[in-house]
Write a protein that holds these residues in place. Structure first.
Motif, mmCIF file in Angstrom:
data_model
loop_
_atom_site.group_PDB
_atom_site.id
_atom_site.type_symbol
_atom_site.label_atom_id
_atom_site.label_comp_id
_atom_site.label_asym_id
_atom_site.label_seq_id
_atom_site.Cartn_x
_atom_site.Cartn_y
_atom_site.Cartn_z
ATOM 1 N N VAL A 284 9.950 5.186 -0.982
ATOM 2 C CA VAL A 284 8.880 4.688 -1.859
ATOM 3 C C VAL A 284 7.966 3.831 -0.991
ATOM 4 C CG1 VAL A 284 8.446 2.966 -3.665
ATOM 5 C CG2 VAL A 284 10.139 4.759 -4.032
ATOM 6 N N LEU A 285 6.669 3.975 -1.193
ATOM 7 C CA LEU A 285 5.682 3.166 -0.480
ATOM 8 C C LEU A 285 5.224 1.998 -1.348
ATOM 9 C CD1 LEU A 285 3.650 2.745 1.893
ATOM 10 C CD2 LEU A 285 2.064 4.195 0.597
ATOM 11 N N ILE A 286 5.188 0.829 -0.750
ATOM 12 C CA ILE A 286 4.601 -0.345 -1.414
ATOM 13 C C ILE A 286 3.401 -0.787 -0.586
ATOM 14 C CG2 ILE A 286 4.964 -2.745 -2.130
ATOM 15 C CD1 ILE A 286 7.949 -2.071 -2.369
ATOM 16 N N LYS A 287 2.234 -0.799 -1.198
ATOM 17 C CA LYS A 287 1.020 -1.258 -0.521
ATOM 18 C C LYS A 287 0.404 -2.360 -1.381
ATOM 19 C CE LYS A 287 -2.386 -0.778 2.541
ATOM 20 N NZ LYS A 287 -2.318 -0.467 3.980
ATOM 21 N N ILE A 288 0.221 -3.497 -0.758
ATOM 22 C CA ILE A 288 -0.306 -4.653 -1.488
ATOM 23 C C ILE A 288 -1.605 -5.092 -0.819
ATOM 24 C CG2 ILE A 288 0.170 -7.025 -2.259
ATOM 25 C CD1 ILE A 288 3.183 -6.333 -1.939
ATOM 26 N N ILE A 289 -2.645 -5.251 -1.622
ATOM 27 C CA ILE A 289 -3.920 -5.731 -1.099
ATOM 28 C C ILE A 289 -4.408 -6.899 -1.955
ATOM 29 C CG2 ILE A 289 -4.623 -3.532 -0.051
ATOM 30 C CD1 ILE A 289 -6.428 -3.091 -2.526
ATOM 31 N N GLY A 290 -5.149 -7.792 -1.339
ATOM 32 C CA GLY A 290 -5.671 -8.931 -2.073
ATOM 33 C C GLY A 290 -5.955 -10.075 -1.137
ATOM 34 N N GLU A 291 -5.934 -11.271 -1.696
ATOM 35 C CA GLU A 291 -6.200 -12.447 -0.858
ATOM 36 C C GLU A 291 -5.419 -13.650 -1.353
ATOM 37 O OE1 GLU A 291 -10.414 -12.439 -1.201
ATOM 38 O OE2 GLU A 291 -10.409 -13.444 -3.135
#
Ligand code: ZN
Length: 139
Positions: A132-139
């Motif tokens: 499973v891929l977990i990709k987190i974006i933000g600040e």
């Protein structure tokens, strides 16, 4: 913008299973240091799902019964896909029903889930390594 990527690996000993991965995704959110953003969680295989629902065993039984009714594993000869020599046509269809991915908001450094919402890995053709891929974006 900050970004974070991680793969979760599974080797489920049975053909089908539902695994609660909420805590593992939460750990990634914490490690990412991202305060506000989005977390994408997707199965990287076409015979597995990631979805959000209740962690309640009766419901998981009901999912299993429903999916077997919609796309029974047997007889494997009923599926054109299995003419390739595979036996997992039902798993592709079950994955399509339960979905490929989920996206969860991150607010104040935490998964912003609704009441009773939990993140699950749905395995429909196990007994081998999958991820499973977990990709987190933000600040
Ligand atoms: Zn296949």
């Amino acid at each position: 913008m900050r970004h974070f990527r991680r793969e979760l690996w599974f080797n489920i000993p049975t053909r089908r299973a539902f695994i609660n991965i909420t805590d593992q995704v939460s750990v990634c959110v914490k490690e990412s240091g991202i305060h506000d953003g989005l977390a994408l969680v997707n199965a990287m295989h076409i015979s597995a799902s990631v979805f959000i629902n209740d962690d309640e065993s009766g419901l998981h039984h009901d999912f299993e019964v429903f999916l077997e009714r919609m796309a029974p594993h047997e007889p494997v000869s009923a599926y054109r896909h299995n003419d390739t020599g595979e036996d997992n046509a039902d798993a592709h269809i079950k994955r399509q029903i339960m979905g490929r991915e989920t996206v969860v908001a991150i607010t104040a450094g935490k998964l912003d889930l609704g009441p009773w919402e939990q993140i699950f890995y749905g395995e429909f053709d196990g007994r081998r390594k999958k991820r499973v891929l977990i990709k987190i974006i933000g600040e």
